[in-house]
Design an enzyme around this catalytic site. Structure first.
Site, PDB file in Angstrom:
ATOM      1  N   HIS A 190      -2.094   8.982 -11.841  1.00  0.00           N
ATOM      2  CA  HIS A 190      -1.320   8.243 -12.850  1.00  0.00           C
ATOM      3  C   HIS A 190      -1.524   8.846 -14.246  1.00  0.00           C
ATOM      4  CE1 HIS A 190      -1.975   4.704  -9.860  1.00  0.00           C
ATOM      5  NE2 HIS A 190      -1.093   5.561  -9.415  1.00  0.00           N
TER       6      HIS A 190
ATOM      7  N   HIS B 233       6.918   3.267  -8.509  1.00  0.00           N
ATOM      8  CA  HIS B 233       5.523   3.713  -8.510  1.00  0.00           C
ATOM      9  C   HIS B 233       5.356   4.987  -7.667  1.00  0.00           C
ATOM     10  CE1 HIS B 233       1.254   3.519  -9.175  1.00  0.00           C
ATOM     11  NE2 HIS B 233       1.137   3.933  -7.921  1.00  0.00           N
TER      12      HIS B 233
ATOM     13  N   ASP C 183       3.598   8.520  -8.677  1.00  0.00           N
ATOM     14  CA  ASP C 183       2.612   9.274  -7.896  1.00  0.00           C
ATOM     15  C   ASP C 183       3.093  10.709  -7.642  1.00  0.00           C
ATOM     16  OD1 ASP C 183       0.779   7.200  -7.651  1.00  0.00           O
ATOM     17  OD2 ASP C 183       1.539   6.533  -5.697  1.00  0.00           O
TER      18      ASP C 183
ATOM     19  N   HIS D 146       0.413  10.918  -0.818  1.00  0.00           N
ATOM     20  CA  HIS D 146      -0.241  11.942  -1.642  1.00  0.00           C
ATOM     21  C   HIS D 146      -0.408  13.224  -0.832  1.00  0.00           C
ATOM     22  CE1 HIS D 146      -0.943   9.352  -5.009  1.00  0.00           C
ATOM     23  NE2 HIS D 146      -1.558   8.461  -4.261  1.00  0.00           N
TER      24      HIS D 146
HETATM   25 ZN   LIG Z   1      -0.276   5.434  -7.513  1.00  0.00          ZN
END
Ligand SMILES: [Zn+2]
Length: 290
Positions: free
Chosen positions: A77, A245, A249, A272
């Site tokens: 973030h 969000h 990311d 991720h």
């Molecule tokens: Zn995040």
């Protein structure tokens, strides 16, 4: 295009999502060419960890960087905010192994950067920077089952994301965001549309994650929690806050390339792990082209 850094220092303190430990972060202006790097000021000799895709050591529920024995996790973030606000060089001092989650979004980071401001440095962004002059030539993609992330040739850089959850409060959501032109610093669309979107979690997974020693610092103050009957801690900041969000990311993870290649980044149900895999593949591609 010139490199940029922040005008003056930024300080924040807060709890780490996974560690549950409070850390202090101090972001300082840095020399041209130094990039963004973490300094573990709590460790002997204060080792540095570059915010670079080659330093990624782990991607389970957050992105972790490591250099030798020193690591720092949940960097995404903060790095998204720096990248989207046009900061190429920054020294990020931290006295622990996890960046504070703050309110679960990048709002505080983005607003802090906007408040101190950024400044052009007397050094251009590297000529070798990733596909900066022209778009990537061919699609580059990674996938895992039905999840994928790809970079498609495009006139302008854009991020588009889709998620699909059985929980009706989330369901199927898509969002697309295009950064402002590089002249506009700081990027207000990021501050208003992407940075405020908070981390979210599913009620039925919380116990399992806690048993696994994760999310020790998670709470209803720093994450949106969703149950089969709806959101546990409304109101949401956007009706599609979760997918926004995910864009946050993705921006943070891809910023580990140093500069965003010109491309349309399109992701669906990714993680991720897939974000970083795409970054690695783009880097490979660039090295082949040099
Ligand atoms: Zn995040």
């Amino acid at each position: 295009m010139q490199q940029r850094t922040i005008v003056s220092q930024i300080s924040q303190t807060g709890i780490g999502l996974h560690s549950g430990i409070d850390t202090n972060v101090r972001i300082l202006p840095a020399e041209p060419g130094s990039g963004r790097y973490f300094v573990r000021v709590d460790l002997p000799s204060a080792p540095t960890i570059p915010a670079d895709v080659t330093a990624v050591s782990q991607t389970v529920l957050s992105t972790e960087l490591r250099q030798g024995e020193a690591s720092v996790r949940t960097v995404e973030h903060l790095l998204a905010a720096l990248a989207a606000m046009g900061v190429n060089n920054a020294r990020i001092e931290i006295d622990g192994a996890e960046v504070p989650l703050l309110d679960g979004s990048a709002r505080i980071w983005a607003e802090s950067i906007a408040k101190v401001g950024t400044v052009e440095q007397n050094s251009p962004v590297s000529e070798n920077a990733l596909f900066l002059k022209e778009s990537i030539k061919e699609p580059i993609w990674v996938r895992q089952e039905d999840a994928f992330v790809c970079a498609l040739p495009a006139e302008k850089t854009r991020f588009t994301y889709g998620i699909d959850f059985e929980l009706p409060a989330i369901g199927n959501q898509w969002h697309s965001w295009m950064p402002c032109d590089e002249q506009q610093n700081p990027d207000e669309t990021f501050v208003l549309e992407i940075a405020p979107a908070r981390t979210f979690g599913l009620m039925h997974q919380i116990e399992h994650l806690q048993t696994a020693g994760l999310i020790k610092g998670g709470s209803l103050e720093n994450a949106l929690v969703c149950s089969p009957s709806g959101w546990v801690n409304p109101p949401l900041r956007f009706s599609n806050e979760p997918v926004r969000h995910k864009i946050l990311d993705l921006v943070g993870d891809l910023s580990l390339l140093g500069n965003f290649p010109r491309a349309h980044f399109l992701a669906y149900k990714a993680s991720h792990n897939l974000h970083v895999q795409l970054a690695e593949k783009i880097l490979e591609q660039q090295n082949l082209n040099l």
